[in-house]
Scaffold this motif. Structure first.
Motif: not given
Ligand code: COD
Ligand code: ATP
Length: 205
Positions: A137-144
């Motif tokens: 979830x963290x990776x997806x949020x930061x990428x976005x």
């Protein structure tokens, strides 16, 4: 004296969202990333330190060249350590002075930092709250949010303490996994610490 709450959690965990909620509730929060940016652009000791470490191009038109410093640091643990040793003592002192200025009016204040423990700021706060979200979830949020690549986000995550170790240092955990409601957890935290604060004040009289 104000109770100081530390807010930590890895990149993309939602510290900024939690800090914003605290601010809406009238609790001032020292945002270490923002303040570190300001100090890095204005402090002569940091400027000289970074120039001798990375080269003069680390500042362009008087401003920190952020992508250059990020590519110098992340992926090389020794470089991260050297840069942190230049910047973090100044941030710590700045927070200390900021907290003193807040204390007359505020029962609770906060300090937000992804690397609060690693940076040696744990002793500056009375309670530590860890904001937790699963890695994916963290990776997806930061990428976005940042438009960064997954690889760049992972490099930052690798430069940070693991959630398991962070959790051992924390007094409270706020789960921000897109499933658990955030606001009730923040309200409960504030209610708990406010009660503590009244207790601490009355104990002093
Ligand atoms: C390397 C820099 C220039 C990159 O700037 P950029 O605008 O790309 O990122 P930003 O500052 O917004 O940071 C985003 C996130 O990266 C992670 N991060 C930043 N610095 C660090 C670090 N030293 N160690 C581990 N993770 C870090 C955090 O999760 C942070 O919230 C900048 O992060 C920086 O100057 N870092 C050193 C100062 C520092 O440690 N700041 C963090 C709190 S004091
Ligand atoms: N509960 C949530 N619901 C929806 N979006 C969220 C939630 N929590 C965080 N986000 C979004 O995820 C992104 C990352 O959150 P935030 O910026 O608060 O993380 P952070 O922990 O401060 O990260 P960093 O260490 O990079 O500063 C933001 O775009 C934010 O709006």
């Amino acid at each position: 004296m104000a109770i100081k709450i530390g807010i930590t959690g890895g990149i993309g965990s939602g510290k900024s969202v939690v800090s914003r909620l605290l601010e809406i509730m009238g609790i001032p929060v020292y945002i270490s990333d923002t303040e570190a940016k300001r100090i890095t652009n204005t402090d002569e000791v940091i400027r000289r330190g970074l120039c001798s470490l990375v080269g003069h191009e680390v500042f362009q038109n008087g401003e920190l060249n952020r992508p250059l410093l990020a590519s110098y640091m992340f992926g090389n643990p020794e470089h991260i350590k050297e840069v942190n040793e230049i910047i973090h003592p100044q941030v710590k002192e700045d927070f200390h002075q900021w907290a003193i200025r807040q204390q007359e009016n505020q029962p609770l204040v906060g300090m937000e930092s992804a690397i609060l423990i690693e940076a040696g700021f744990r002793g500056e706060v009375d309670f530590l709250v860890m904001v937790y979200a699963p890695l994916e979830v963290r990776v997806e949020r930061a990428v976005k949010r940042d438009g960064s690549s997954r690889e760049l986000v992972m490099k930052r995550i690798e430069a940070q303490m693991s959630d398991e170790v962070k959790r051992n240092h924390a007094d409270f955990v706020i789960v921000n996994d897109d499933e658990t409601s955030l606001i009730p957890q923040v309200l409960e935290l504030i209610s708990l610490l406010s009660k503590n604060n009244h207790y601490l004040c009355s104990a002093k009289k």
